[in-house]
Scaffold this active site. Structure first.
Site, PDB file in Angstrom:
ATOM      1  N   HIS A 199       0.847  -1.206   0.000  1.00 25.16           N
ATOM      2  CA  HIS A 199       0.000   0.000   0.000  1.00 25.16           C
ATOM      3  C   HIS A 199       0.883   1.258   0.000  1.00 25.16           C
ATOM      4  CE1 HIS A 199      -3.253   2.688   0.935  1.00 25.16           C
ATOM      5  NE2 HIS A 199      -4.092   1.731   1.291  1.00 25.16           N
ATOM      6  N   GLU A 296      -0.362   1.390  -5.690  1.00 27.10           N
ATOM      7  CA  GLU A 296      -0.151   0.133  -4.986  1.00 27.10           C
ATOM      8  C   GLU A 296      -0.063  -1.044  -5.950  1.00 27.10           C
ATOM      9  OE1 GLU A 296      -3.378  -0.171  -2.116  1.00 27.10           O
ATOM     10  OE2 GLU A 296      -3.619   2.017  -2.215  1.00 27.10           O
TER      11      GLU A 296
END
Length: 320
Positions: A199, A296
């Site tokens: 992330h 991401e």
């Protein structure tokens, strides 16, 4: 290397045997041993690899390249929080509301999402970002520091996901690049499935930032309803962040280019991360949304992993 089968669908994890768990109690039980372990890590003699106390006195590994690059890695969550190129510029972003207390995930840098991406049967983004990883190896290759972290199952993880596993996370810092390799191994006697992501938060001027390389890819747009993503196809050459953005790009290419709006073009290469996610919270995080974007690498569909098998994915962030 054994291969894992993959299903291209939104994650529905193998149903675990769910038990009520007090996360804070379990974390507190091992806090003293973590700090004792950190003290022993300080004896590491590898050039360019140093263990020190970070924010909140959490153990932090500082990687320093021979040409002046630097990266910070917290053992809690196995989270890279800083990546500085030789000119001193930090290309990653940690949110101002990030908490370094060993209880809540670190909000920023490169957090792990495992064994679940997003919401689902367990807590948001799984448990890997809530646990202490351990150092299993460090080396220096021609001036480039290399660190390998490990995460295994324990009472906390098994309370949510009752499987035995090993995760190895290798981090390599070079002059103008930061590379990672994530290896998930099924050490259980039964198969399991998982989804995962890195992330990554990038420092950016969100209003000026853009991502190239996604044109023609199928999308699952979580705006306005994250529970019912709207399917579509990306038509833009450069995807921008004009407001709230939360979009999955299926079967993404092996390289994207992020213009962070601050004068940097960042190449984001990968192997075996099948998908990409772009996210910016806009006014839901009014204090900082203007200062970052998330690009991401992800495995949105479930990976089915048989006992003894492994799944491997790599990411390389670099600038010219």
């Amino acid at each position: 290397m054994a291969m894992a089968s993959m299903h291209i669908s939104l994650p529905t994890l193998t149903p675990p045997k769910l038990r009520r768990v007090n996360r804070y109690c379990l974390q507190a039980q091992k806090r003293s041993s973590v700090f004792a372990m950190a003290s022993s890590y300080k004896e590491i003699a590898t050039s360019g690899v140093k263990v020190t106390d970070g924010e909140g006195n959490l153990p932090k590994v500082v990687l320093t390249g021979s040409n002046g690059s630097e990266a910070d890695v917290y053992l809690f969550g196995g989270c890279i929080t800083s990546w500085k190129v030789p000119n001193g510029k930090d290309l990653l972003f940690v949110r101002p509301d990030a908490v370094f207390n060993g209880q809540k995930p670190i909000s920023g840098g490169v957090p792990h999402c495992f064994p679940q991406f997003g919401p689902g049967l367990m807590q948001q983004h799984g448990f890997a970002r809530n646990l202490d990883w351990s150092i299993v190896d460090s080396e220096n290759v021609q001036g480039d520091p290399v660190l390998t972290l490990e995460l295994k199952d324990g009472p906390y993880s098994r309370a949510m996901w009752d499987f035995s596993f090993q995760a190895l996370y290798k981090i390599t810092l070079q002059t103008k690049s930061l590379s990672t390799e994530l290896v998930i191994k099924n050490t259980d006697s039964k198969p399991f499935s998982f989804s995962t992501a890195l992330h990554t938060y990038f420092s950016a001027s969100a209003q000026a930032a853009s991502v190239k390389g996604l044109k023609g890819r199928k999308t699952l747009n979580k705006d306005p309803d994250p529970k019912n993503p709207l399917g579509g196809k990306e038509e833009r050459d450069a995807v921008t962040f004009p407001g709230f953005v939360d979009c999955v790009y299926l079967d993404s290419p092996r390289e994207l280019h992020l213009d962070n709006g601050l004068g940097d073009i960042i190449s984001i290469k990968n192997t075996n991360w099948s998908d990409a996610v772009l996210w910016n919270p806009y006014l839901t995080m009014e204090a900082c949304y203007k200062d970052f974007v998330c690009v991401e690498n992800a495995q949105i569909g479930n990976v089915q992993l048989e006992p003894g098998n492994t799944w491997t994915a790599t990411q390389q962030l670099s600038i010219n």
